[in-house]
Write a protein that holds these residues in place. Structure first.
Motif, PDB file in Angstrom:
ATOM      1  N   GLY A  71       5.002  11.006 -14.267  1.00 42.79           N
ATOM      2  CA  GLY A  71       4.514   9.639 -14.207  1.00 42.79           C
ATOM      3  C   GLY A  71       4.114   9.107 -12.845  1.00 42.79           C
ATOM      4  O   GLY A  71       3.844   7.920 -12.720  1.00 42.79           O
ATOM      5  N   SER A  72       4.050   9.935 -11.829  1.00 42.32           N
ATOM      6  CA  SER A  72       3.624   9.436 -10.513  1.00 42.32           C
ATOM      7  C   SER A  72       2.133   9.116 -10.542  1.00 42.32           C
ATOM      8  O   SER A  72       1.323   9.976 -10.872  1.00 42.32           O
ATOM      9  CB  SER A  72       3.884  10.465  -9.416  1.00 42.32           C
ATOM     10  OG  SER A  72       5.242  10.539  -9.105  1.00 42.32           O
ATOM     11  N   PRO A  73       1.760   7.885 -10.168  1.00 38.33           N
ATOM     12  CA  PRO A  73       0.339   7.567 -10.043  1.00 38.33           C
ATOM     13  C   PRO A  73      -0.152   7.891  -8.635  1.00 38.33           C
ATOM     14  O   PRO A  73       0.578   7.716  -7.660  1.00 38.33           O
ATOM     15  CB  PRO A  73       0.294   6.061 -10.305  1.00 38.33           C
ATOM     16  CG  PRO A  73       1.633   5.565  -9.874  1.00 38.33           C
ATOM     17  CD  PRO A  73       2.605   6.700 -10.082  1.00 38.33           C
ATOM     18  N   PHE A  74      -1.383   8.389  -8.539  1.00 35.63           N
ATOM     19  CA  PHE A  74      -2.007   8.708  -7.260  1.00 35.63           C
ATOM     20  C   PHE A  74      -3.236   7.820  -7.084  1.00 35.63           C
ATOM     21  O   PHE A  74      -4.009   7.629  -8.023  1.00 35.63           O
ATOM     22  CB  PHE A  74      -2.440  10.178  -7.216  1.00 35.63           C
ATOM     23  CG  PHE A  74      -1.295  11.138  -7.204  1.00 35.63           C
ATOM     24  CD1 PHE A  74      -0.786  11.619  -6.009  1.00 35.63           C
ATOM     25  CD2 PHE A  74      -0.719  11.560  -8.391  1.00 35.63           C
ATOM     26  CE1 PHE A  74       0.280  12.507  -5.995  1.00 35.63           C
ATOM     27  CE2 PHE A  74       0.353  12.455  -8.389  1.00 35.63           C
ATOM     28  CZ  PHE A  74       0.855  12.930  -7.192  1.00 35.63           C
ATOM     29  N   ASP A  75      -3.415   7.309  -5.862  1.00 36.05           N
ATOM     30  CA  ASP A  75      -4.583   6.508  -5.541  1.00 36.05           C
ATOM     31  C   ASP A  75      -5.796   7.432  -5.500  1.00 36.05           C
ATOM     32  O   ASP A  75      -5.789   8.446  -4.789  1.00 36.05           O
ATOM     33  CB  ASP A  75      -4.373   5.830  -4.185  1.00 36.05           C
ATOM     34  CG  ASP A  75      -5.475   4.866  -3.833  1.00 36.05           C
ATOM     35  OD1 ASP A  75      -6.657   5.278  -3.805  1.00 36.05           O
ATOM     36  OD2 ASP A  75      -5.157   3.692  -3.569  1.00 36.05           O
ATOM     37  N   LEU A  76      -6.834   7.101  -6.245  1.00 30.65           N
ATOM     38  CA  LEU A  76      -8.023   7.943  -6.308  1.00 30.65           C
ATOM     39  C   LEU A  76      -8.763   8.013  -4.976  1.00 30.65           C
ATOM     40  O   LEU A  76      -9.447   8.985  -4.697  1.00 30.65           O
ATOM     41  CB  LEU A  76      -8.987   7.429  -7.386  1.00 30.65           C
ATOM     42  CG  LEU A  76      -8.495   7.526  -8.823  1.00 30.65           C
ATOM     43  CD1 LEU A  76      -9.458   6.800  -9.751  1.00 30.65           C
ATOM     44  CD2 LEU A  76      -8.327   8.978  -9.237  1.00 30.65           C
TER      45      LEU A  76
END
Length: 118
Positions: A71-76
């Motif tokens: 579930g880690s979100p990464f900045d595009l």
């Protein structure tokens, strides 16, 4: 090496992504091409920095891609994780749009500038 053809813009709907295999400086590179919810174009390494999980299996929300595994979100734009468990960024690559073609330069990982239009 220079920017390589990755896909057609028509292959990637808004708020979706497409996995591509491109030539990199050290061999083949798995890249995820993302068309974000605001219509921006991004390319990132298709591997979560926390585990061996393809980011292309996750979800695009706004200007982030979320890893399906933990579930880690990464900045595009920067590849930086926005919350744990991931702590290391993923590589981002410059994108060029030329008509219906998306080109990615795998030689230049780093924060992603706005895509250029040829």
């Amino acid at each position: 090496m220079t920017a390589q053809f990755a896909c057609r813009t028509s292959d990637v709907a808004v708020a979706t992504m497409l996995r591509c295999e491109l030539d990199g400086p050290d061999g083949r590179v798995a890249v995820v091409v993302v068309h974000d919810g605001d219509g921006g174009w991004y390319a990132l390494a298709d591997k979560c920095s926390h585990g061996d999980i393809p980011l292309s299996k996750g979800d695009v929300e706004g200007c982030t891609i979320e890893c399906l595994g933990h579930g880690s979100p990464f900045d595009l734009r920067t590849g930086k994780p926005l919350k744990p468990p991931a702590t290391d960024p993923v590589a981002v690559y410059p994108v060029t749009i030329d008509d219906d073609c998306v080109y990615v330069d795998t030689d230049v990982p780093g924060p992603s500038p706005e895509p250029t239009h040829a």
